[in-house]
Design a protein around this motif. Structure first.
Motif, PDB file in Angstrom:
ATOM      1  N   ALA A  39       7.356   1.302   6.918  1.00 38.14           N
ATOM      2  CA  ALA A  39       6.214   1.223   7.865  1.00 38.14           C
ATOM      3  C   ALA A  39       5.380   0.243   7.342  1.00 38.14           C
ATOM      4  N   PRO A  40       4.292  -0.288   8.315  1.00 39.91           N
ATOM      5  CA  PRO A  40       3.467  -1.451   7.918  1.00 39.91           C
ATOM      6  C   PRO A  40       2.843  -1.215   6.715  1.00 39.91           C
ATOM      7  N   LYS A  41       2.466  -2.209   5.742  1.00 40.32           N
ATOM      8  CA  LYS A  41       1.787  -2.074   4.613  1.00 40.32           C
ATOM      9  C   LYS A  41       0.465  -1.466   4.714  1.00 40.32           C
ATOM     10  N   SER A  42      -0.114  -0.839   3.810  1.00 48.75           N
ATOM     11  CA  SER A  42      -1.503  -0.377   3.890  1.00 48.75           C
ATOM     12  C   SER A  42      -1.873  -0.576   2.405  1.00 48.75           C
ATOM     13  N   SER A  43      -3.166  -0.293   2.012  1.00 45.45           N
ATOM     14  CA  SER A  43      -3.612  -0.003   0.517  1.00 45.45           C
ATOM     15  C   SER A  43      -4.659   0.737   0.402  1.00 45.45           C
ATOM     16  N   ALA A  96       4.909   3.926   1.492  1.00 46.32           N
ATOM     17  CA  ALA A  96       4.551   3.250   0.381  1.00 46.32           C
ATOM     18  C   ALA A  96       3.202   3.798  -0.287  1.00 46.32           C
ATOM     19  N   ASP A  97       2.046   4.439   0.455  1.00 46.33           N
ATOM     20  CA  ASP A  97       1.055   4.854  -0.113  1.00 46.33           C
ATOM     21  C   ASP A  97       1.512   6.217  -0.745  1.00 46.33           C
ATOM     22  N   TYR A  98       2.169   6.909  -0.197  1.00 47.72           N
ATOM     23  CA  TYR A  98       2.662   8.138  -0.750  1.00 47.72           C
ATOM     24  C   TYR A  98       3.745   8.044  -1.835  1.00 47.72           C
ATOM     25  N   ALA A 363      12.370  13.900   7.599  1.00 47.76           N
ATOM     26  CA  ALA A 363      11.804  13.893   6.310  1.00 47.76           C
ATOM     27  C   ALA A 363      12.128  12.615   5.436  1.00 47.76           C
ATOM     28  N   TRP A 364      11.310  12.061   4.414  1.00 51.00           N
ATOM     29  CA  TRP A 364      11.438  11.007   3.601  1.00 51.00           C
ATOM     30  C   TRP A 364      12.061  11.183   2.403  1.00 51.00           C
ATOM     31  N   GLU A 365      12.629  10.398   1.808  1.00 48.17           N
ATOM     32  CA  GLU A 365      13.070  10.398   0.308  1.00 48.17           C
ATOM     33  C   GLU A 365      12.165   9.283  -0.291  1.00 48.17           C
ATOM     34  N   MET A 366      11.585  10.080  -1.441  1.00 44.91           N
ATOM     35  CA  MET A 366      10.695   9.367  -2.279  1.00 44.91           C
ATOM     36  C   MET A 366      11.566   8.707  -3.588  1.00 44.91           C
TER      37      MET A 366
END
Length: 374
Positions: A39-43, A96-98, A363-366
């Motif tokens: 996904a688009p980057k965030s911070s 990326a935040d998660y 669902a995602w894979e962390m």
């Protein structure tokens, strides 16, 4: 001490003589759900700039242990204002935040010092389990959506004794990432616990929201360790699970131990309480179990070393015909256990959450800390 410096000895543990690893991390990755495109980057910086006064006004909320239910409800309202500011600032947390939250949980998990067996992992797993296992499919109440264990009387239920330790540790993460809901934080903690202790990938996705004290669930929705097969089925069928899933989820007892000052029971289930394996099932069948002679509640101990314990609800997996079939299959096949536990636990963590709330359809894979470092 750095969490990475002690990760290896924690994972190795002290394995039983009968246990031999039957699967490596690479052998169970095929059972995981593939991650979506980046996904688009965030911070966090962009978030805090947008939160402004709303975030400042909510700082006191995050000192969890010193607040009443009324204060926590007020804090939830403050976070509602913060959410509005977050939207205005066009901040949407990305995968990326998660992942950053996951990494912080993993760091705290291994910074346990003398606590239990040197890891907060097992108690974080228990927090995620108990926060989700209150779901009632008939009424649509309970589950992980509202994180109602923050409130009394649910926080004081007997089944939740000792989980204040996990909630306090999660407050440290919440203070660093105030945008994440408690439901997402606690369930992500369960994911990190399993994965960082050599377990299977647990598909997970965010979207839970915080509720109020009025949403707290009544006592009696979690398993009573002193009961038998009928009770177990009543509890798990109410959540929507079948016999195979009941046995798979029981495998969480591969990690951690019981405490007399919490549940009344005492001791670990396996010789490696910080390593996720199928040894729980292997020991159920390979060891000779006898009733422990002591003043505490009825529990079993292994006849050979008297250092391990099993609860009545554990032992019933070897006595009930349907349960025994699945327990024996998991004792014989670690990969099968990993696959089935991953599927059942992922579903458990989503109980009570409306599908429309999730931020992703899949669902995602962390990634684990080890994967990121390599």
């Amino acid at each position: 001490m750095s969490f990475s410096a002690i990760r290896t000895p924690l994972r190795r543990g002290v394995l039983s003589a009968s246990f031999r690893p039957t699967a490596t991390r690479s052998s169970f990755r095929k059972f995981s759900t593939a991650a979506p495109p980046p996904a688009p980057k965030s911070s966090n910086t962009a978030l805090f700039a947008g939160l402004g006064a709303a975030a400042i006004g909510g700082i006191a909320y995050y000192v969890y242990v010193s607040q009443s239910d009324t204060a926590r409800e007020a804090g939830t309202a403050v976070r509602g204002a913060a959410q509005t500011a977050k939207v205005a600032a066009n901040f949407t947390p990305t995968k990326a935040d998660y992942q950053k939250v996951y990494n912080r949980i993993a760091e705290i998990m291994d910074d346990a010092g003398e606590y239990d067996d040197g890891s907060f992992g097992p108690v974080l797993l228990r927090l995620a389990w108990h926060a989700s296992g209150t779901y009632d499919k008939n009424t649509g109440t309970g589950g992980s959506n509202y994180a109602t264990m923050r409130f009394e009387p649910e926080s004081l239920h007997g089944a939740n004794a000792g989980l204040v330790v996990a909630r306090q540790e999660m407050e440290k993460v919440k203070a660093e990432f105030p945008w994440i809901s408690y439901g997402d934080l606690w369930t992500l903690g369960g994911v990190a616990a399993v994965q960082e202790m050599a377990g299977p990938r647990i598909p997970w996705r965010p979207g839970r929201i915080d509720g109020f004290a009025k949403d707290a669930t009544p006592d009696g929705r979690l398993p009573d360790a002193s009961q038998g097969a009928l009770h177990i089925r009543d509890i798990f069928y109410r959540m929507g699970f079948n016999d195979q899933e009941i046995v798979a989820l029981s495998g969480a007892h591969a990690l951690g131990r019981c405490h007399t000052d919490r549940s009344g029971y005492e001791g670990p289930w396996t010789f490696s309480p910080t390593t996720f394996t199928n040894d729980y099932y292997k020991l159920l069948f390979d060891e000779k179990w006898v009733w422990k002679k002591w003043s505490g509640p009825k529990q079993l101990e292994d006849k050979k070393t008297k250092s391990l314990m099993m609860l009545p609800t554990d032992y019933v997996l070897t006595q009930d015909k349907s349960f025994k079939k699945f327990a024996k299959a998991y004792a014989d096949d670690n990969e099968l256990f990993f696959k089935d536990f991953s599927a059942a636990f992922s579903r458990l963590l989503e109980l009570g959450v409306p599908t429309g709330q999730f931020v992703a359809s899949d669902a995602w894979e962390m990634k684990t800390i080890e994967e990121q470092s390599s």
